[in-house]
Write an enzyme that holds these catalytic residues in place. Structure first.
Site: not given
Length: 894
Positions: A364, A630, A694
């Site tokens: 907002d 919101d 390895n």
């Protein structure tokens, strides 16, 4: 005061197993709680208050509230319980990585290899112990931080309105509820006005439900506790209106408490957890294939299957990323504590990675782009002249509304003081996001006057007349257009304009509805100014540099928003209104919301829809909001961000809470999230590439050599020392360029890195094999006349040479991988990380000459070996650096 008693369950409790007895008791308690709520909601208000031993106007006394808090416990649901020390350690031992090490230790012990079993045990203690100690310590600190943003509620205590923590609410408390409030417990309404509650968290129903304090026994008969129209439940929130209620059940006795067992379970797996799990199983698959292959090769070429088994198990340990849980946990916890120092409170640890991965931030404008300090600048009639009538009506509207007072209301009330004793509140029509206006009805000058304040367009639709001075005139369409032009002029200047209208009713009318907001008289306008934040432009620039695109999602009008965006340097050439957005089809919606950065006059549902569409398009979306409207978008976002000053429902929904509503604070939090993830990726890239290298080295040496390339106890010691060297990674510095853009999990990229960088270590392993075989005489192992004792010595020399080279190269590589700078030593590691790696490299060089050499089957190396190994390390560093640089230029760093 009521008590909840246990309910018989049909079988004598003493004959039930403890777990079953506890479950039965819990079910009985929940059933009694539900029946109690139904019982109290079917009573009159007076009887329900008497039953709960409380008073509507005074509430509980402080002393009585403390007694009930001791009796009923804190008003909290079933949290994920903190395990005891033993239970926590056992839980950590359930990790597939730890289980694998335990199995290897047990097998080693069974076949008599006590040294190997001891070393593997030490590795388990290092991994599990460090994770346990640091996680417990960090967890307690993060938990303490979370308490700083606990939701609060308004109750009556000793006859006074008092704000307390929701966890301190007790049965019998009188709670005051308004828009934005969280229902703090299961309550029975005493009074309610236009009271709408969102119960989506409980029922999944998105539409708010209207609640009333009335008792309708005819319709309530047979209703379940979930259907009571005069009850509200913990887990719901207030959309609009106001109410007063008495608390019936708290904590685990609430209806939400009866379904909250899932809260005590492990949370849903996040994208971060999925990424970690994917890497773990990737390495375990490599380990299984490697172990099986080495076991078969050694067994068939050397003919000793017990040695082959031990060697294979040692290789399995060497390929296991057993420190990963500790590295991840410590990094996340350290990040949370660091963010807290920057006023960012993390409520859910895994959200840190998502925080750093944000590439779109939706926010907002109020309080983020602007100062969030609204000032009333103008109160004018329709001719633009200052009007005391407009100010008076606006003041009465803000003073008498009982909902959540926003910045606009506070600005009006702070502007002046008025004597309102001659007025009396008759009724109220609370604000909602569909009408975008609110009204109060006051007994004023012998009439009941409905005073409406709200968005200009919505007020205009409800007005049939306008007033100038004492004269009232019809409001024609042409006049509306002229008035809009004046409002738009104010909007372009950065003012937010609201309209004030009224309508008079006879005193006989005492009940009002939304339909009464019609045929009103437009009185004038009030204009507010919320100046842009001085640091907003800087923050937006930093976010843009960090690869975060900012989108403004607001319910405000376009002209005000455009002016604010222009002032802070945010392009607002193209804006979309909520009305325009609603007309866009599904096919074009995703494209439009990605192209446009400013959306105005949005509803809460549209904010959520935009967030979901952006996520569906592959973006990691953060949403910053602090209002009731919101909450849906906060929940829909990858990372919901609220502020400590926001409404309770916003803070509860959010993953992260800012103690200061500032984009600068947010930018710092995002960058810290990226630093945390970058350090985790360092360990993962290093472990993956080293282990892959390895694999080639061990498989080739096992086939080519007449003896084991490294003894099991040496492999285990090598891996134990290497693991310890990595404990400094969580403290490491991160180069700014590594976090210049959002970081996300990319397992495919990790695989590519492993395939490109891993073989380099294998290349130098084979170079070491050649060095030991041809330069230092280990080739004599197969020569005629060499005794078994001499062969053993040559094998030990070879194994010691590779032990040292392997440990030094894989410990050194972290300093090359940790940065992309050219040269790599242009970036300095943190002091703890530098010290741990130097210490382990020093120990690795010292061991062949130490008192432990015999136990580890190591022998002193010739002095000239160190000249060779220094050359190997320099060449290895340079080659790895160039390959790493090529890789990042070719494939990127994501």
């Amino acid at each position: 005061m009521f008590m909840i008693s246990n309910i018989p369950t049909g079988r004598s409790a003493k004959h039930q197993p403890p777990a079953q007895r506890a479950a039965a008791q819990k079910t009985a308690t929940q059933g009694a709680s539900e029946r109690r709520l139904v019982e109290l909601c079917s009573m009159s208000v007076r009887d329900s208050l008497k039953e709960l031993d409380t008073k509507a106007k005074e509430g509980l006394t402080t002393e009585e509230a403390e007694k009930r808090l001791d009796e009923y416990g804190a008003n909290e649901l079933a949290h994920a319980k903190r395990l005891g020390v033993v239970a926590d350690l056992l839980e950590r031992c359930k990790s597939p990585l730890v289980i694998q090490l335990l199995v290897i230790a047990i097998i080693s012990g069974i076949v008599g290899e006590t040294k190997s079993a001891s070393i593997v045990g030490a590795m388990i203690i290092l991994s599990v112990g460090l994770s346990f100690i640091l996680d417990r310590r960090s967890g307690q600190a993060v938990e303490a931080l979370g308490k700083r943003v606990q939701s609060r509620t308004l109750v009556l205590r000793d006859g006074e309105e008092t704000e307390i923590r929701i966890s301190d609410v007790v049965p019998g408390d009188i709670v005051l509820l308004m828009a934005g409030s969280i229902i703090p417990a299961d309550v029975r309404l005493l009074s309610a006005k236009d009271f709408f509650v969102s119960q989506s968290a409980l029922t999944g129903e998105s539409m708010p439900v209207e609640k009333s304090a009335l008792v309708d026994k005819e319709h309530e008969a047979g209703l379940s506790a979930w259907e009571l129209p005069n009850a509200c439940y913990l887990g719901s929130s207030v959309n609009s209106g106001s109410a007063r209620a008495v608390v019936v059940n708290t904590g685990v006795r609430t209806l939400f408490g009866s379904i909250s067992a899932s809260l005590a379970e492990k949370p849903e797996e996040t994208s971060f957890d999925k990424g970690t799990r994917s890497f773990t199983w990737l390495m375990i698959r490599f380990m299984l294939v490697m172990t099986a292959a080495v076991f078969m090769i050694v067994g068939m070429t050397k003919g000793n299957w017990v040695d082959a088994l031990l060697f294979g198990l040692s290789i399995a340990v060497g390929l296991t990323p057993e420190m990963l849980p500790m590295i991840v946990t410590v990094n996340l916890a350290k990040g949370a504590l660091t963010m807290a120092a920057k006023k960012v409170i993390i409520k859910r640890l895994p959200s840190i990675q998502n925080f750093g991965a944000i590439d779109i931030l939706c926010t907002d404008k109020t309080g983020t782009l602007t100062q969030d300090k609204v000032v009333l600048e103008k109160y004018v009639d329709l001719t633009g002249r200052t009007s005391e009538d407009v100010l008076t009506y606006a003041y009465l509207n803000s003073h008498y509304q009982t909902g959540l007072r926003n910045l606009i209301d506070r600005a009006i009330l702070d502007h002046t003081e008025m004597n309102v004793q001659l007025c009396r509140l008759v009724d109220e029509l609370p604000f909602d996001f569909q009408r975008r206006r609110m009204s109060v009805v006051v007994d004023f000058e012998e009439d009941h006057v409905l005073i409406c304040k709200g968005a200009v367009e919505e007020i205009y639709e409800c007005c049939s007349h306008y007033q100038i001075g004492e004269e009232v005139f019809p409001l024609f369409a042409m006049i509306r257009d002229n008035l809009f032009e004046e409002v738009e002029r104010h909007n372009r200047d950065g003012f937010r304009v609201l309209a004030i209208a009224y309508r008079e009713f006879p005193r006989e009318k005492t009940q009002f509805e939304v339909k009464d907001e019609s045929q009103m008289i437009l009185l004038g306008f009030i204009a507010f100014f919320d100046p842009p934040k001085a640091q907003a432009s800087e923050a937006l620039g930093l976010l843009q540099e960090a690869g975060v695109r900012v989108k403004v999602l607001t319910g405000d009008n376009g002209l005000v928003t455009q002016r604010v965006c222009t002032n802070v340097g945010l392009k607002a050439d193209r804006m979309l209104t909520g009305a325009e957005l609603s007309k866009i089809g599904e096919d074009d919606f995703a494209r439009v919301v990605q192209d446009v950065d400013v959306f105005v006059k949005l509803s809460p549902a549209q904010k959520e829809q935009i967030v979901r569409s952006l996520r569906a398009s592959g973006h990691v979306v953060g949403f910053l909001g602090d209002g009731i409207n919101d909450a849906p978008a906060l929940k829909a976002a990858d990372v919901g961000i609220s502020v400590d000053s926001g409404v309770d429902v916003a803070k509860e929904t959010a993953d992260i809470v800012l103690l200061e509503k500032s984009l600068l604070v947010l930018e710092e939090g995002i960058m810290e999230g990226r630093r945390v993830f970058a350090n985790i990726i360092k360990y993962i890239r290093m472990g993956a590439s080293s282990n892959f290298g390895n694999m080639f080295s061990v498989m080739g040496a096992s086939y080519l050599l007449p003896f084991l390339p490294m003894q099991p106890v040496q492999i285990l010691t090598n891996n134990l020392l290497y693991d310890f060297s990595q404990t400094g990674i969580p403290t490491d510095r991160v180069d700014p360029e590594l976090v210049a853009k959002p970081l996300k999990w990319n397992i495919e990229n990790i695989k590519r890195f492993m395939f490109c960088v891993g073989p380099i270590s294998s290349l130098f392993d084979y170079a070491t094999f050649a060095l030991m075989w041809y330069v230092f005489g280990c080739a004599a192992y197969n020569a005629p006349g060499v005794t078994p004792l001499q062969q053993e010595g040559l094998a030990k020399l070879f194994q010691t040479g590779w032990f040292v080279e392997s440990l030094l190269t894989q410990t050194l590589i972290v300093h090359i991988i940790r940065t992309r700078r050219i040269p790599f030593f242009g970036s300095c590691a943190s002091l703890p990380m530098t010290l741990t790696t130097l210490l382990i490299m020093g120990i690795g060089a010292w061991l062949p000459y130490s008192p432990f050499a015999a136990a580890l089957n190591l022998v002193p190396l010739p002095p000239v070996y160190w000249v060779w190994i220094i050359g190997f390390l320099l060449t290895y560093s340079i080659l790895t650096h160039f390959v790493k640089t090529w890789f990042f230029n070719r494939f990127g760093g994501d």
